[in-house]
Motif scaffolding. Sequence first.
Motif, PDB file in Angstrom:
ATOM      1  N   SER A 117       0.840  -1.187   0.000  1.00 22.84           N
ATOM      2  CA  SER A 117       0.000   0.000   0.000  1.00 22.84           C
ATOM      3  C   SER A 117       0.883   1.249   0.000  1.00 22.84           C
ATOM      4  O   SER A 117       2.069   1.186   0.340  1.00 22.84           O
ATOM      5  CB  SER A 117      -0.885  -0.001   1.248  1.00 22.84           C
ATOM      6  OG  SER A 117      -0.083   0.123   2.412  1.00 22.84           O
ATOM      7  N   ALA A 174       2.599   1.918   3.466  1.00 28.44           N
ATOM      8  CA  ALA A 174       3.656   0.961   3.782  1.00 28.44           C
ATOM      9  C   ALA A 174       4.871   1.193   2.887  1.00 28.44           C
ATOM     10  O   ALA A 174       6.013   1.140   3.355  1.00 28.44           O
ATOM     11  CB  ALA A 174       3.132  -0.466   3.616  1.00 28.44           C
ATOM     12  N   SER A 186       2.405  -0.418   9.732  1.00 31.26           N
ATOM     13  CA  SER A 186       2.132   0.106   8.388  1.00 31.26           C
ATOM     14  C   SER A 186       1.678  -1.018   7.466  1.00 31.26           C
ATOM     15  O   SER A 186       0.810  -0.828   6.606  1.00 31.26           O
ATOM     16  CB  SER A 186       3.378   0.776   7.811  1.00 31.26           C
ATOM     17  OG  SER A 186       3.773   1.881   8.600  1.00 31.26           O
ATOM     18  N   LYS A 195       0.388  -4.034   8.666  1.00 33.03           N
ATOM     19  CA  LYS A 195      -0.806  -4.654   9.235  1.00 33.03           C
ATOM     20  C   LYS A 195      -2.059  -3.858   8.939  1.00 33.03           C
ATOM     21  O   LYS A 195      -3.163  -4.422   8.837  1.00 33.03           O
ATOM     22  CB  LYS A 195      -0.619  -4.813  10.745  1.00 33.03           C
ATOM     23  CG  LYS A 195      -1.722  -5.638  11.406  1.00 33.03           C
ATOM     24  CD  LYS A 195      -1.451  -5.849  12.875  1.00 33.03           C
ATOM     25  CE  LYS A 195      -2.555  -6.698  13.501  1.00 33.03           C
ATOM     26  NZ  LYS A 195      -2.317  -6.929  14.948  1.00 33.03           N
ATOM     27  N   ALA A 196      -1.921  -2.555   8.793  1.00 31.38           N
ATOM     28  CA  ALA A 196      -3.081  -1.705   8.540  1.00 31.38           C
ATOM     29  C   ALA A 196      -3.828  -2.106   7.269  1.00 31.38           C
ATOM     30  O   ALA A 196      -5.033  -1.861   7.145  1.00 31.38           O
ATOM     31  CB  ALA A 196      -2.645  -0.235   8.443  1.00 31.38           C
ATOM     32  N   VAL A 197      -3.116  -2.737   6.335  1.00 31.95           N
ATOM     33  CA  VAL A 197      -3.738  -3.164   5.074  1.00 31.95           C
ATOM     34  C   VAL A 197      -3.604  -4.671   4.868  1.00 31.95           C
ATOM     35  O   VAL A 197      -3.717  -5.170   3.752  1.00 31.95           O
ATOM     36  CB  VAL A 197      -3.122  -2.409   3.877  1.00 31.95           C
ATOM     37  CG1 VAL A 197      -3.558  -0.953   3.887  1.00 31.95           C
ATOM     38  CG2 VAL A 197      -1.604  -2.515   3.883  1.00 31.95           C
ATOM     39  N   GLY A 198      -3.331  -5.404   5.964  1.00 31.75           N
ATOM     40  CA  GLY A 198      -3.275  -6.859   5.872  1.00 31.75           C
ATOM     41  C   GLY A 198      -2.077  -7.409   5.141  1.00 31.75           C
ATOM     42  O   GLY A 198      -2.153  -8.479   4.523  1.00 31.75           O
ATOM     43  N   GLU A 199      -0.931  -6.730   5.216  1.00 34.70           N
ATOM     44  CA  GLU A 199       0.265  -7.169   4.489  1.00 34.70           C
ATOM     45  C   GLU A 199       1.397  -7.565   5.432  1.00 34.70           C
ATOM     46  O   GLU A 199       2.566  -7.566   5.054  1.00 34.70           O
ATOM     47  CB  GLU A 199       0.747  -6.054   3.557  1.00 34.70           C
ATOM     48  CG  GLU A 199      -0.270  -5.679   2.479  1.00 34.70           C
ATOM     49  CD  GLU A 199       0.120  -4.435   1.701  1.00 34.70           C
ATOM     50  OE1 GLU A 199       1.009  -3.689   2.179  1.00 34.70           O
ATOM     51  OE2 GLU A 199      -0.466  -4.194   0.629  1.00 34.70           O
ATOM     52  N   GLU A 200       1.045  -7.910   6.674  1.00 35.91           N
ATOM     53  CA  GLU A 200       2.084  -8.209   7.656  1.00 35.91           C
ATOM     54  C   GLU A 200       2.906  -9.445   7.314  1.00 35.91           C
ATOM     55  O   GLU A 200       3.982  -9.661   7.879  1.00 35.91           O
ATOM     56  CB  GLU A 200       1.487  -8.350   9.054  1.00 35.91           C
ATOM     57  CG  GLU A 200       0.464  -9.452   9.206  1.00 35.91           C
ATOM     58  CD  GLU A 200      -0.949  -8.984   8.988  1.00 35.91           C
ATOM     59  OE1 GLU A 200      -1.870  -9.571   9.586  1.00 35.91           O
ATOM     60  OE2 GLU A 200      -1.150  -8.035   8.195  1.00 35.91           O
ATOM     61  N   PRO A 221       1.342   5.320  11.216  1.00 33.23           N
ATOM     62  CA  PRO A 221       0.137   4.552  10.885  1.00 33.23           C
ATOM     63  C   PRO A 221      -0.873   4.612  12.014  1.00 33.23           C
ATOM     64  O   PRO A 221      -0.513   4.734  13.182  1.00 33.23           O
ATOM     65  CB  PRO A 221       0.664   3.130  10.681  1.00 33.23           C
ATOM     66  CG  PRO A 221       1.870   3.060  11.563  1.00 33.23           C
ATOM     67  CD  PRO A 221       2.486   4.445  11.532  1.00 33.23           C
TER      68      PRO A 221
END
Length: 426
Positions: A15, A18, A134, A136-141, A199
Amino acid sequence: MKHLFRYKHPQHQLSPLAKHNLQHLRGYYFCRALIFGYVIERLYWATKGISVGDTVLLEMIYAIVLTGFEIPSGIWADRFGRKQLIVVSTVLAFFSNALLLFGSGFGAFALAMAISACYGAFSSGSTNALLFDSLKAVGEEQHFASCLASIKKWKLASYMLAALGGSFMAAQFGMTLNYQLSLVSCTAAVYCALKLKEPSIKSSCEEEVAHWSSTYWHATLQLFKSRNVLMPLLGGLITGASIIYIDEFWQNYCQLIPLPIALFGFISLSFGGVQALSSHMLERWGEQVRWQLLVRKGLGLICLLFGLLFMALGLTPGWWGLLIMPMAYVIYTAIELDSLSALHHHTRSEVRAGVESSYSMLLRLVSIGFGLLFGTSDRLVVTAGYMKLGIGITAISLLMIFLQLKHSKMTKELTDEQYRQTQSAR
């Protein structure tokens, strides 16, 4: 195998937030590592009246001050913002390097190390927490480990550039210029820190966070109660606390061979190159070859090999020691990324920086213990220190192997018992 070389870094899929923070964290770490004084640090310190024994004491002062500020700084980052702490840390780094440039004697250097410790404490949990949230906020952890490896690669590239340029400048223009240029790098790091974006964090337990002391204590205990997290953290603690003594004393080891100062830059460059290559491989291939699973399954044996490498350095110094040190760096790089990844994946966002600071505090406590083991005498011989560390790491590694085997046996017996119960029920 060809698809491994075509693999694109996940940053292309991140994102905007991130990707923005990842890019500026790379710049932050690049500038932070572009310190031209590191490659001749021990020699420069000697011209300022700092002996080998003083160096060990200064490292212990650094670890003690860092330990005291780790948890308070982590709590501050979680409650008031991670970017704020990162900016303050870069300003402290500037003053620490300025004091090393203009000061002399043990007192001035002790103050510089204390300021540097505050800088390390303020940034230790904040940077990784900001990066993870940053993502995790968009599910990319799931890309966290690869992003960490990418950042470390840029950090090491800067370190190698500083080592090569620093040794050349020291040989041609003297050592003072190295520390003058380091102040420029610190200023650039402040700029990169100011460009970071905080974030948003959604807290799932606002009432509990209000009682921060019990919250952080509970979160840290939960990590160490989980065997899946405990073993990676233990591996990270013993490798991270011991690799410091290669970082700090490889120059003294080279003087025992002996080697001319002109080669120090190339040696430091090769050490950084090995770590950068390892980070690059983990960054590109990590999500495909499941390197973390391989590391965790053989963690005890890997740590045992790490201890044996230190014991080998404790033998009569020679050129072969310069081949052993890069091997130790490769092991450390893989275990460090795995331990940090395990920590952040099992920690809530609202206490993330503080929990990593707690882990970092434990790392410093272990490093103090290893420092006592390494030795504090002015007549310190680094080979004897490496031998003592190697014996200690080997003993801990054997205990880790025993625990892993015991856990595997218990798991197998439990599985067999469940199978028998299922069969009898039928």
